[in-house]
Motif scaffolding. Structure first.
Motif, mmCIF file in Angstrom:
data_model
loop_
_atom_site.group_PDB
_atom_site.id
_atom_site.type_symbol
_atom_site.label_atom_id
_atom_site.label_comp_id
_atom_site.label_asym_id
_atom_site.label_seq_id
_atom_site.Cartn_x
_atom_site.Cartn_y
_atom_site.Cartn_z
ATOM 1 N N VAL A 107 0.824 -1.212 0.000
ATOM 2 C CA VAL A 107 0.000 0.000 0.000
ATOM 3 C C VAL A 107 0.858 1.262 0.000
ATOM 4 O O VAL A 107 0.520 2.258 -0.652
ATOM 5 N N ILE A 108 1.987 1.242 0.674
ATOM 6 C CA ILE A 108 2.658 2.506 1.010
ATOM 7 C C ILE A 108 4.082 2.648 0.480
ATOM 8 O O ILE A 108 4.632 3.746 0.476
ATOM 9 N N GLU A 109 4.706 1.579 -0.011
ATOM 10 C CA GLU A 109 6.127 1.660 -0.372
ATOM 11 C C GLU A 109 6.389 2.686 -1.472
ATOM 12 O O GLU A 109 7.405 3.388 -1.469
ATOM 13 N N TRP A 110 5.468 2.778 -2.427
ATOM 14 C CA TRP A 110 5.647 3.730 -3.527
ATOM 15 C C TRP A 110 5.837 5.164 -3.015
ATOM 16 O O TRP A 110 6.553 5.967 -3.638
ATOM 17 N N ALA A 111 5.209 5.498 -1.889
ATOM 18 C CA ALA A 111 5.264 6.866 -1.365
ATOM 19 C C ALA A 111 6.682 7.238 -0.929
ATOM 20 O O ALA A 111 7.086 8.408 -1.028
ATOM 21 N N TRP A 131 9.447 5.215 -11.585
ATOM 22 C CA TRP A 131 10.285 4.275 -10.826
ATOM 23 C C TRP A 131 9.614 3.858 -9.521
ATOM 24 O O TRP A 131 9.825 2.735 -9.042
ATOM 25 N N ALA A 132 8.811 4.739 -8.931
ATOM 26 C CA ALA A 132 8.128 4.413 -7.671
ATOM 27 C C ALA A 132 7.170 3.241 -7.855
ATOM 28 O O ALA A 132 7.001 2.418 -6.947
ATOM 29 N N ILE A 137 7.743 -3.715 -6.829
ATOM 30 C CA ILE A 137 7.603 -5.031 -7.468
ATOM 31 C C ILE A 137 8.976 -5.672 -7.632
ATOM 32 O O ILE A 137 9.142 -6.888 -7.410
ATOM 33 N N PHE A 138 9.981 -4.879 -8.007
ATOM 34 C CA PHE A 138 11.332 -5.421 -8.179
ATOM 35 C C PHE A 138 11.873 -5.994 -6.869
ATOM 36 O O PHE A 138 12.422 -7.097 -6.837
ATOM 37 N N CYS A 362 3.054 -11.013 -5.597
ATOM 38 C CA CYS A 362 3.544 -9.682 -5.202
ATOM 39 C C CYS A 362 3.192 -8.627 -6.244
ATOM 40 O O CYS A 362 2.888 -7.479 -5.892
ATOM 41 N N ILE A 363 3.237 -8.991 -7.535
ATOM 42 C CA ILE A 363 2.836 -8.059 -8.588
ATOM 43 C C ILE A 363 1.382 -7.630 -8.386
ATOM 44 O O ILE A 363 1.035 -6.451 -8.515
ATOM 45 N N LEU A 364 0.520 -8.600 -8.047
ATOM 46 C CA LEU A 364 -0.899 -8.276 -7.840
ATOM 47 C C LEU A 364 -1.081 -7.323 -6.661
ATOM 48 O O LEU A 364 -1.832 -6.344 -6.752
ATOM 49 N N PHE A 365 -0.402 -7.583 -5.558
ATOM 50 C CA PHE A 365 -0.551 -6.730 -4.373
ATOM 51 C C PHE A 365 -0.029 -5.317 -4.633
ATOM 52 O O PHE A 365 -0.709 -4.331 -4.354
ATOM 53 N N PHE A 366 1.189 -5.221 -5.170
ATOM 54 C CA PHE A 366 1.768 -3.900 -5.424
ATOM 55 C C PHE A 366 1.043 -3.196 -6.564
ATOM 56 O O PHE A 366 0.806 -1.986 -6.514
#
Length: 543
Positions: A107-111, A131-132, A137-138, A362-366
């Motif tokens: 939910v929050i890593e991109w931020a 990149w965010a 996902i990477f 993980c792709i689905l969640f992110f």
């Protein structure tokens, strides 16, 4: 209670090491935190390149093994069907390997990347957004799952092919270290693994408990205090203790199945009732960014960052190296668990299944949950970044879920899912810890042993949570897990050495053409089956 089955040096050694770390943190929290943080900064800054190289080598090695003759080896008897169906197998390995941390970071890593992007990019720019959406996902993608999978190879091989009734990391490196694993060195390897897992469990609790507390606070109006978090931990402990006590089939499998169905419902709801097109397009774009830049992302360091004319971001140390170290600490545990549930599958199926199913999950969640939060930020519907900087990540995560239709119901689903995710990780952990401290496994670890580790996993983190030392325990476990880099290479070497020896000893071995004359010369006599070779080797060891 059959006490003779317990490997007491490993059992006591793990507890002594954990107490040796946690007691000073309890008595001198500030000094202990400062020391551990300095050690972590030194380790990631000085030896960070080892983690980067390790991740790439492990990934390449597993791809090689999967498509080699070694990948065709069956984990079990010829013609034996998989012990668990593909859905349950994938659900268990995903729940054990990821836990409630996926709900937190998805939910929050991109931020964090949006505000502090890699490559010296301008924060909150279009390039930072691109990149965010990809870096989360990477960091939770193929390399992470490769690090998880490697220990499963030798462990599963010895357990199901050579019929060694032991689930230990030390046993898996026997082909390289020989009888040394029967002494202090073997105990040290197992104790280091257990310490890493106990510290890693603290990380999962440090992320999961505050997030669950915020969910309950949102639903009930109760304040998200330490007392509420402690109550949540006790409830989770009770759930995973019952599940672990019930065993692999009746407890862990059932809980994992419920967990995965609930997760699929949450993801489908957000995808269908959220900005569907944005979520789909952004996720596909993120995967494309990773495919285009995989090796750049996997090898990016900042060798010129300490020079005055270059801007140092410390992004590799703060994220990529930290994540590879985190996966490494958990790897022997997840490897042991994946090995235990993979009976009846081939080495190739185990490798590709773990890496592919884990990455897709993980792709689905992110892609769905993370990009939903990003959509709210970019459209101005909710200032995720501003709210997070003011109120912290756990409260922000719940507030993001509150932006969905049927908000309170979805917060309830999210909170229940987080509790089950936490429980599935811990019941798998207690099952494996109990396995490691037994000299042999006849069916399943002893029930009292499983129950003991179920409560041991939560008592130490519970104490440290009240003292504000959970983050320090997490960092200490990562520092302490540094030797696991070298153990990973030993595990790879052991698997190749053992499996190649057995393949050459089998009647259907076909040597490479360039070596066929030399092979025929060495094998003039009738060659024996692999089983006969094992039995002869065991007789020699016993003598």
């Amino acid at each position: 209670m059959n006490m003779k089955l317990i490997d007491w040096p490993t059992f006591i050694g793990a507890l002594v090491l954990l107490l040796a770390v946690t007691v000073p943190l309890v008595l001198f929290p500030e000094a202990g935190k400062e020391f551990v943080n300095q050690a972590n900064t030194f380790m990631t800054g000085t030896f960070g390149v080892l983690y980067i190289v390790m991740g790439l080598i492990v990934f390449a090695f597993l791809i090689f093994v999967a498509f080699s003759k070694n990948g065709l080896i069956k984990l079990g008897d010829e013609g034996e069907k998989p012990e668990f169906g593909t859905f349950s197998w994938a659900a268990m390995l995903f729940a054990a390997g990821i836990g409630s941390s996926i709900l937190y970071w998805a939910v929050i890593e991109w931020a964090y990347y949006y505000q502090g992007p890699p490559y010296g990019l301008t924060p909150e720019s279009m390039e930072a957004i691109r990149w965010a959406t990809a870096y989360g996902i990477f960091h939770w993608g193929p390399i992470a799952w490769a690090i998880y999978t490697l220990p499963a190879l030798p462990i599963a091989y010895f357990y199901y092919v050579r019929k060694k009734p032991v689930l230990k990391v030390s046993e898996a490196v026997r082909p390289v270290l020989g009888k040394l694993v029967d002494g202090p060195l073997g105990n040290l390897i197992d104790v280091l693994f257990m310490f890493g897992l106990l510290g890693g469990a603290g990380t999962t609790l440090a992320l999961g408990a505050p997030m669950i507390a915020e969910g309950i606070s949102d639903l009930t109006g109760l304040e998200a205090t330490l007392g509420l978090q402690a109550g949540i931990m006790l409830v989770c402990t009770l759930i995973f203790a019952i599940s672990s006590y019930s065993g692999l089939r009746r407890g862990i499998k059932v809980l994992s199945d419920i967990n995965i169905w609930l997760a699929l419902f949450l993801l489908a709801f957000i995808f269908l009732f959220g900005p569907t097109r944005f979520l789909a397009e952004t996720t596909v774009n993120s995967v494309g960014v990773i495919l285009d830049n995989f090796f750049r992302m996997a090898t990016w360091m900042e060798p010129f960052g300490n020079l005055a004319q270059f801007k140092e971001t410390r992004f590799p140390e703060s994220w990529t190296i930290f994540y590879w170290a985190w996966w490494l600490v958990y790897a022997p545990f997840v490897g042991l668990f994946v090995a235990r549930i993979s009976r009846g599958r081939t080495i190739r199926q185990m490798i590709l299944g773990t890496m592919i199913y884990g990455t897709i999950g993980c792709i689905l969640f992110f892609g769905i949950m993370g990009n939903f939060g990003l959509y709210l930020q970019l459209t101005g519907q909710f200032d995720v970044v501003g709210f997070m900087n003011a109120n912290g990540a756990p409260a922000t995560i719940i507030e993001v879920i509150n932006q969905l239709p049927l908000a309170k119901f979805m917060v309830l689903v999210f909170t229940v899912l987080a509790i089950i995710f936490l429980a599935t990780t811990f019941d798998s952990s207690s099952y494996i810890l109990a396995s490691v401290v037994q000299k042999e496994i006849k069916g399943e670890p002893l029930r009292w042993n499983r129950l003991f580790w179920a409560f041991a996993l939560s008592i130490m983190p519970l104490v440290l949570m009240f003292l504000g030392g959970l983050d320090t325990l997490q960092t200490a476990s990562i520092v302490g897990g540094f030797p696991l880099i070298f153990i990973m290479f030993l595990l790879a070497w052991s698997f190749i050495k053992a499996s190649n020896t057995d393949i050459r000893a089998s009647d259907d071995y076909e040597p490479p053409t360039i070596h066929i004359k030399r092979w025929k010369k060495r094998n003039k006599k009738k060659r024996r089956s692999a089983l006969e070779v094992f039995e002869e080797k065991n007789r020699e060891d016993n003598e």
